[in-house]
Write an enzyme that holds these catalytic residues in place. Structure first.
Site, PDB file in Angstrom:
ATOM      1  N   LYS A  78       0.860  -1.176   0.000  1.00 14.76           N
ATOM      2  CA  LYS A  78       0.000   0.000   0.000  1.00 14.76           C
ATOM      3  C   LYS A  78       0.900   1.230   0.000  1.00 14.76           C
ATOM      4  O   LYS A  78       2.061   1.161   0.418  1.00 14.76           O
ATOM      5  CB  LYS A  78      -0.890   0.027   1.248  1.00 14.76           C
ATOM      6  CG  LYS A  78      -2.183   0.806   1.080  1.00 14.76           C
ATOM      7  CD  LYS A  78      -3.224   0.009   0.308  1.00 14.76           C
ATOM      8  CE  LYS A  78      -4.556   0.730   0.255  1.00 14.76           C
ATOM      9  NZ  LYS A  78      -5.589  -0.069  -0.416  1.00 14.76           N
ATOM     10  N   VAL A 182     -19.108   2.518  -4.425  1.00 15.94           N
ATOM     11  CA  VAL A 182     -19.392   1.127  -4.040  1.00 15.94           C
ATOM     12  C   VAL A 182     -20.788   1.008  -3.448  1.00 15.94           C
ATOM     13  O   VAL A 182     -21.559   0.107  -3.811  1.00 15.94           O
ATOM     14  CB  VAL A 182     -18.329   0.617  -3.047  1.00 15.94           C
ATOM     15  CG1 VAL A 182     -18.725  -0.768  -2.512  1.00 15.94           C
ATOM     16  CG2 VAL A 182     -16.966   0.542  -3.715  1.00 15.94           C
TER      17      VAL A 182
END
Length: 367
Positions: A78, A182
């Protein structure tokens, strides 16, 4: 300049600075036991470098487990860029960041996350071969929220089958926290399946936009949604919403959503179970986005990626069966499943090196 520090649980942590562009970023590679690390770049105004470091270490570790449970030959990584993207995001900054990604020689692939988008990945890709999550114009799959939402829906069906002996959400009331990309797409899947939806978001415009398309959706105050009489609570915004104070107020039987890091701390998984709530770990539930950007590395095939995301249903069923058989939380069962795969596959391979023949092949740097 970049500096590398040691972490007890991470292979590599790189601090990235470019004074000319104002870049201040951290890249964390948690594990390359299964393959090169893949994880998005988050652009966020952290209050301090320590906060940014804490976040990137936690997020990169979760990516390792997410990739393992999704059956991908990838590790966990990440990155975070520190600052307000609305004020600091520029082409020079993104290209400077791309050069740091390229310097890792394929040990880390980057993609979109909070504050970054496919168009940004196209800019970063002008400096690095190791970029995915790009626009369709540049050969990418575009917005990954569609497959993320589909994966959440598959996981929710598995939770429903375990709880109510049917994978259908028909007649169930689902509370969605977050009406972003989402949450909006998840609502559409659920409406098609016959569920009723209650949605909450701090951005009223996002709720209004969703309700304009689906007038039957009920809007709720974000502070009150969690305590509503729901069958399923779906966190699809920021993480950390489930803690020692909110769990006792939760009335839903199932927690299953697309947000990362939904639990304030690991003990919340046990607290949820003790309160009779079935919680499916977020890193399993929201793996659809990772599946999409991973598929893009070798050339995106929508059918192939969707078929893999559909298997989230099977993975969740396996996790829930393991939790029941061993009297453990689904969160611990998911961790065990991931750790088992990492141990089995990594024995003959060890950590990933850029010249390994099994590595995904990146495309050429885009002009």
């Amino acid at each position: 300049m970049s500096g590398v520090v040691e972490s007890a649980d991470h292979e590599q942590v790189v601090f990235c600075r470019d004074r000319a562009s104002g870049l201040h970023a951290i890249i964390a590679i948690h594990s390359t036991a299964l393959g090169p690390a893949l994880g998005g770049t988050r652009f966020h105004p952290y209050s301090s470098e320590d906060d940014a470091l804490s976040d990137v270490l936690r997020l990169s570790r979760a990516m390792t487990y997410k990739a393992a449970c999704a059956g991908l030959d990838l590790g966990g990584g990440k990155a975070v860029i520190i600052g307000d993207p609305a004020k600091l995001k520029t082409e020079p900054l993104l290209r400077a960041y791309g050069r740091f990604v390229e310097s890792l020689a394929g040990r880390y692939y980057t993609a979109c996350d909070v504050g970054t988008f496919p168009d940004d990945m196209d800019v970063i890709a002008r400096e690095s071969r190791f970029v995915t999550g790009r626009t369709r114009t540049h050969g990418g799959a575009g917005d990954s929220s569609e497959l993320t939402a589909f994966g959440v829906f598959m996981a929710m069906r598995a939770a429903a089958a375990h709880t109510w002996a049917t994978p259908s959400l028909r007649g169930r009331r689902v509370g969605i926290a977050g009406a972003g990309k989402v949450g909006r797409r998840l609502a559409e899947h659920l409406i098609a399946d016959g569920a009723s939806i209650v949605v909450a978001d701090v951005a009223n415009a996002a709720v209004d936009q969703l309700r304009a398309r689906h007038p039957d959706i009920e809007a709720e105050d974000p502070q009150k949604l969690l305590a509503r009489d729901l069958d399923v609570y779906a966190p699809c915004a920021l993480g950390g919403v489930l803690d020692d104070e909110t769990v006792p107020a939760l009335r839903a039987e199932i927690v299953c959503g697309g947000a990362n890091n939904q639990l304030a701390h690991a003990g919340i998984a046990t607290l949820l179970r003790d309160h009779g709530v079935l919680y499916l770990p977020d890193y399993v539930v929201n793996a659809g986005g990772l599946i999409q950007v991973a598929d893009e590395i070798a050339g995106f095939d929508e059918r192939r990626a969707r078929a893999r995301a559909e298997k989230i249903f099977d993975t969740c069923q396996r996790i829930l069966a393991m939790a029941t058989d061993h009297d453990i939380t689904p969160a611990r069962a998911a961790d065990h499943l991931a750790e088992q795969r990492i141990a089995e596959i990594s024995r003959p391979r060890g950590s990933w090196r850029p010249n390994q023949a099994t590595a995904p092949q990146p495309r050429e740097v885009a002009p």
